[in-house]
Scaffold this active site. Structure first.
Site, PDB file in Angstrom:
ATOM      1  N   CYS A  54     -35.095 -11.595  65.084  1.00 55.91           N
ATOM      2  CA  CYS A  54     -35.498 -10.592  66.068  1.00 55.91           C
ATOM      3  C   CYS A  54     -35.896  -9.293  65.381  1.00 55.91           C
ATOM      4  O   CYS A  54     -36.771  -8.563  65.865  1.00 55.91           O
ATOM      5  CB  CYS A  54     -34.376 -10.355  67.080  1.00 55.91           C
ATOM      6  SG  CYS A  54     -32.869  -9.664  66.354  1.00 55.91           S
ATOM      7  N   ARG A 106     -46.138 -14.576  28.230  1.00 55.88           N
ATOM      8  CA  ARG A 106     -44.784 -14.844  27.731  1.00 55.88           C
ATOM      9  C   ARG A 106     -44.599 -16.269  27.229  1.00 55.88           C
ATOM     10  O   ARG A 106     -43.579 -16.568  26.613  1.00 55.88           O
ATOM     11  CB  ARG A 106     -43.753 -14.540  28.827  1.00 55.88           C
ATOM     12  CG  ARG A 106     -43.902 -15.404  30.046  1.00 55.88           C
ATOM     13  CD  ARG A 106     -43.230 -14.843  31.282  1.00 55.88           C
ATOM     14  NE  ARG A 106     -43.335 -15.773  32.393  1.00 55.88           N
ATOM     15  CZ  ARG A 106     -44.450 -15.966  33.115  1.00 55.88           C
ATOM     16  NH1 ARG A 106     -45.539 -15.274  32.836  1.00 55.88           N
ATOM     17  NH2 ARG A 106     -44.469 -16.818  34.110  1.00 55.88           N
ATOM     18  N   ASP A 122     -46.743 -29.157  35.115  1.00 56.55           N
ATOM     19  CA  ASP A 122     -47.586 -28.004  35.424  1.00 56.55           C
ATOM     20  C   ASP A 122     -48.702 -27.826  34.401  1.00 56.55           C
ATOM     21  O   ASP A 122     -48.588 -28.232  33.238  1.00 56.55           O
ATOM     22  CB  ASP A 122     -46.759 -26.719  35.471  1.00 56.55           C
ATOM     23  CG  ASP A 122     -45.867 -26.650  36.703  1.00 56.55           C
ATOM     24  OD1 ASP A 122     -46.122 -27.427  37.643  1.00 56.55           O
ATOM     25  OD2 ASP A 122     -44.931 -25.841  36.716  1.00 56.55           O
TER      26      ASP A 122
END
Length: 1020
Positions: free
Chosen positions: A599, A480, A471
């Protein structure tokens, strides 16, 4: 003291830090841990940290990354060479300079929003008045008492903390009447009401348990017949689906409907001062296996302070018996003066003395993470603070393979003297000569590399660190992943991280190899047998299960220990995988992600998560799937033929291609605006009206109950309003994304949209008798019409498409979902689409921030948890380097800094298998054979040597041998060696870089019973 600063800061209306908005692109992952309110309170807070050795710097680093108004440092003392054992912002050339002054500019690089200052002069009350939190490290107890007397009486939050070798303590005093706004940080639970009796018994709909606990509070909405108001009700749980809210006299009679939602109630805590707590401490237990230690360590740390007072501030010397005897005497005197007369363990107290001058990076990371989170709790009121003492030790990490003596632990004048004081010179050399593989260099990876750099891991002549990460650095990582800075955005994580820690500790220069490859099947030529043979152990710093599982399998195969860890907001976990001892990471699985019935998402949503999931699906159906279908049609010669032959919804695919390529292909951006407007009308008006035409609001089921009841909410069609910001946002985002598909330039001017929208004529809705809706998930799909469509209809659609040669070179550009680019309209569209759907169904809408969290499946993260978790992992790494090989030597951990909670347990032992009276390890054992052996030879060897008859043999998905094969096939394969057998059956060559391959077997034992046995490793 209800008007204290503590209460005011937490409960008064929030200011926005002088108008400065929160930078969501920087703080996005942390915002999902703390929330906007807590972050705004933090942004109005000034923090003082006293002492800038390793612990003070670790706390300062985490607080700066979190984002406060200002951070002030106090430590005029000169840097000493042993400070570099844990203080990662100090360099050898800083020795002799003031610690705070040297550290401040380097801490300033972490977060441009947080100014870092140095406090000059003495620590006087006048210097403390402007701070909301004062954190003391490396401070004499007498000075702590003096400062705490002032802070306690003036509404200033106080924390003191120290780490002494493998021991550490924290004390918190947030004053009287401290308000904890949200003790846990968990999402409020909610559910649908099925009924409420007159005596207040609430029954939840039986689709799911309510999950509440007695003493919780809930509020109600949409309840018909009862006037419950908006106030919270305290509940008493009666069962998994029922709870009581007390008698409801005079509030009416329940008829139908209702939603209950857990209410977060503030908790008030009265903290005592340090002076009071010294004699009557309240303790948070950090390890329930050491229940008797906190009070002993409470006395032991006081003994250290008394010793230092008598020795000009100096702590006991490492492994110095006379100093340790002095500490033991002082501790006994302190214990004898107490009313409870606690029993002390002489060995424990003396060990504390031996390590008092020790400074070890993993412990600093653990306490730096925990204390920084306490700072954030103090200024935000978010999460439950430590009440009031926390003591923790990791004596299990002390090496047993070396003899520790005063000479062995004496200072050498090196940067590692703080560590040597704890583990000795010989074991430090073993750390330095360790060869470790770190998989991933994100948040956990950065913290891990920092700890390793301070420990000198891999810095010796035989030492080496390998780190890989495919990455690149993004802005949201900077909050962080502290090894990265703004200029690093776009660069490879592994390379930047490796360079950063080599600068922290120059001994690592030339000792870190950075890779950019993903660890997987496709890179086994890089991370293969020779690579793993050269490792001592492996540490994972990954964020996905598939990659973790693959690395775990490789470690099992090569019999390498693996350290596994992960974080989720304030939660962290650690796991030790040790050869021939513990189970592996793959031995257990996380519970599956929560999913919703299709659904429900398609036609009957009842919560915002349903509409966001639906909107995320719409995003793909509008802007990705059609473009891919069109491109396949234009690029694959047999696409039409294959589509017409397949089962499923061929008609929908062909209609989509026709729409995007012929009938509705836009030539201008204005046509894209019109397209978005028509889609609004179709989706949020016409489709809803059709659903109500099929199921009117007064319709009932076959049992006579209202159809629109329970989880089914009756929808309302929306009428487009150009002045409604949600309606308008949908058109803007939809038009720009549709334009992107066609390579058309978008538009930002609102007037352009308004002008086009004012000219569009919308056709009237006409009901249809041929549209059906799926009511339950087990009903057949009404739209699955491919099988029922006449072949002539499909062929007609195919004939309407232009031949690919007629549009040679034309391609649509599919939209690839990217949640972190705020300019690409992706989250804007999903937010608008979801909220429009929510408005249809009377569901409370969600802002962009929350929608992004759910749609993007974002993992909340904060630097404090990452620091503590990696510290715990590195304490386990010391045990691995020491060669500890008993289950009770190791600890798997789970922490939740929000509660706070710390739980540790022995790893689970690897399971065993038995066959023919032999016991083998199910995970770690295997049969080793030569790949040059024939199949016949393999079968005979297993029968003769192991008493096992192989009934089936396979390699991957290829079945190489089965006892039921025809005789001719068996004869053909018996004479083949194992390499030829695998290559013949799989029709693939064994990779040239491979030195072995795995064969799976099914066997019968000597009794003819089927038995489970380990796999075979065939060595080339």
């Amino acid at each position: 003291m209800s008007d204290s600063l503590a209460s005011k800061m937490q409960l008064d209306p929030l200011e926005k830090d002088g108008g400065r908005e929160i930078d969501e692109s920087l703080y996005s992952r942390q915002l999902y841990v703390l929330g906007h309110d807590a972050m705004r309170r933090m942004a109005n807070s000034n923090i003082l940290i006293v002492g800038l050795k390793g612990l003070g710097c670790e706390i300062a680093k985490n607080v700066a990354l979190a984002g406060v108004k200002s951070l002030t440092l106090y430590d005029p003392n000169p840097v000493m060479i042993q400070d570099l054992s844990t203080q990662f912002f100090l360099h050898p050339e800083d020795v002799g300079k003031p610690r705070a002054a040297v550290s401040a500019p380097r801490l300033s690089e972490l977060n441009s929003y947080v100014p870092i200052r140095v406090l000059d002069g003495d620590l006087t009350p006048d210097n403390l008045r402007d701070f909301q939190v004062v954190v003391l490290t490396e401070t004499a107890l007498s000075k702590q008492l003096e400062i705490n007397d002032f802070t306690h009486n003036n509404g200033i939050f106080f924390i003191s903390t120290d780490v002494r070798g493998l021991f550490g303590n924290i004390f918190c005093d947030f004053g009287p009447d401290f308000a904890v706004v949200d003790p846990t940080g968990e999402e409020p639970l909610s559910g649908i009401v099925a009924s409420i009796t007159s005596d207040g018994l609430v029954t939840a709909l039986d689709e799911s348990r309510h999950g509440l606990e007695s003493g919780d509070f809930v509020t109600f909405a949409e309840v018909e017949g009862l006037d419950l108001g908006t106030e919270p009700y305290k509940i008493d749980v009666k069962g998994p689906y029922t709870f009581s809210i007390g008698p409801l006299t005079g509030k009416g009679q329940y008829t139908r409907g209702g939603i209950f939602t857990q209410a977060k109630m503030p908790k008030i805590i009265n903290f005592a001062s340090l002076r009071q707590q010294l004699d009557a401490p309240e303790m948070l237990i950090s390890d329930f296996a050491k229940f008797d230690r906190p009070l002993q360590l409470h006395i032991g740390f006081q003994a250290l302070h008394k010793f230092a007072e008598a020795h000009e501030g100096l702590l006991p010397r490492a492994r110095h018996e006379a100093d340790a005897a002095d500490i033991w005497r002082i501790a006994q005197e302190l214990a004898g003066a107490r009313t409870d007369k606690p029993e002390l363990d002489e060995k424990l107290i003396k060990e504390l003395s031996y390590q008092a001058r020790g400074d070890i990076s993993p412990m600093v990371a653990v306490f730096g993470g925990i204390v920084a989170q306490e700072v954030l709790k103090a200024v935000s009121g978010k999460f439950h603070p430590i009440v009031q003492y926390l003591y923790f030790d990791s004596l299990e990490s002390l090496p047993q393979s070396v003899t520790l003596s005063e000479q062995e632990c004496a200072p050498t004048g090196s940067r590692y003297d703080g560590q040597i004081a704890v583990v000795g010179k010989s074991f430090h050399e073993r750390i330095a000569n360790t060869k470790e593989f770190l998989v991933g260099s994100g948040a956990i990876g950065c913290e891990m590399l920092k700890n390793w750099a301070m420990m000198g891991l891999g810095s010796g002549p035989q030492g080496q660190i390998h780190v890989t990460d495919m990455d690149t650095i993004e802005k949201s990582n900077l909050n962080r992943q502290f090894l990265f800075r703004s200029p690093d955005v776009g660069k490879l994580k592994s390379e930047v991280a490796a360079t950063a820690v080599a600068n922290m500790n120059p001994d690592l220069r030339g000792k870190i190899t950075a890779y950019r490859e993903r660890v997987g099947f496709e890179t086994e030529n890089i991370f293969g047998d020779d690579f793993f043979a050269g490792l001592d152990s492996v540490t994972n710093a990954l964020d996905n299960v598939d990659a973790r599982t693959y690395v775990d399998r490789r470690c099992v195969f090569f019999k390498k220990s693996l350290l596994e860890s992960g974080t989720l907001g304030t939660k962290g976990n650690t796991q030790v995988v040790y050869p021939n001892l513990t189970e592996s990471y793959s031995s257990s699985q996380d519970p599956p992600e929560k999913s919703f019935p299709m659904c429900t998402i398609k036609n009957f949503p009842n919560q915002i998560e349903h509409t966001i999931a639906w909107a995320r699906s719409e995003f793909e159906a509008y802007f990705s799937e059609p473009a891919n279908h069109v491109n396949l049609y234009l690029s694959q010669p047999n696409f039409l033929e294959a589509t017409l032959k397949q089962s499923g919804d061929q008609r929908a695919i062909l209609e989509t291609i026709k729409s995007f390529l012929v009938t509705h292909k836009p030539l201008t951006f204005e046509e894209c605006i019109a397209w978005a407007r028509f889609e609004f009308e179709k989706t949020y008006n016409h489709n809803i009206r059709q659903l109500l035409y099929r199921f009117p609001k007064d319709s009932v089921t076959s049992t006579g109950t209202p159809f629109w009841s329970g989880p089914k909410r009756a929808p309302t069609p929306l009428a487009f309003d150009v002045n409604d910001p949600i309606h308008f946002a949908y058109v803007v985002a939809g038009a720009n994304l549709h334009a992107f598909n066609y390579g058309l330039k978008g538009e930002a001017s609102a007037e352009v949209y308004r002008k086009v929208l004012s000219t569009i004529e919308i056709p009237e809705w006409q009901p249809s008798e041929n549209v059906h809706f799926k009511v339950n998930d087990n009903d057949p799909e009404p739209e699955a019409s491919g099988a029922g469509d006449d072949a002539d209809v499909l062929q007609s659609l195919a004939n309407d498409l232009p031949p690919p040669s007629a549009v040679a070179g034309f391609r649509l550009q599919p939209v690839e979902f990217e949640k972190d680019d705020d300019t690409n309209h992706h989250i804007d569209f999903i937010t608008a689409a979801s909220n429009l759907r929510a408005l249809n169904y009377g569901i409370a809408t969600a802002d962009r921030h929350r929608t992004k969290f759910i749609a993007g499946k974002i993992i909340p993260a904060i630097a404090t948890t990452t620091a503590a978790t990696t510290g715990f992992i590195c304490l386990e790494l010391l045990k691995i380097i020491d060669g500890k090989n008993k289950l009770e030597d190791y600890k798997n951990g789970f922490i939740n800094l929000a509660l706070p909670f710390f739980g540790f347990s022995e790893p689970i032992q690897s399971p065993k298998l038995k066959y023919n009276g032999r016991e083998v390890d199910k995970i770690w054992d295997r049969f080793d054979v030569s790949a040059g052996m024939t199949l016949r030879g393999l079968l005979d060897q297993f029968k003769d040597e192991h008493g096992l008859e192989i009934t089936m043999l396979s390699s991957g998905t290829s079945l190489l041998y089965a006892s039921f094969f025809p005789a001719k096939k068996l004869q053909e394969r018996y004479a083949l060696d194992l390499v030829a057998l695998v290559e013949t059956v799989s029709k693939k060559p064994v990779p040239s870089h491979a030195k072995n391959f795995i064969l799976e077997i099914c066997c019968d034992d000597q009794e003819g019973e089927d038995v489970e046995v380990p796999f075979i490793t065939a060595h080339l």
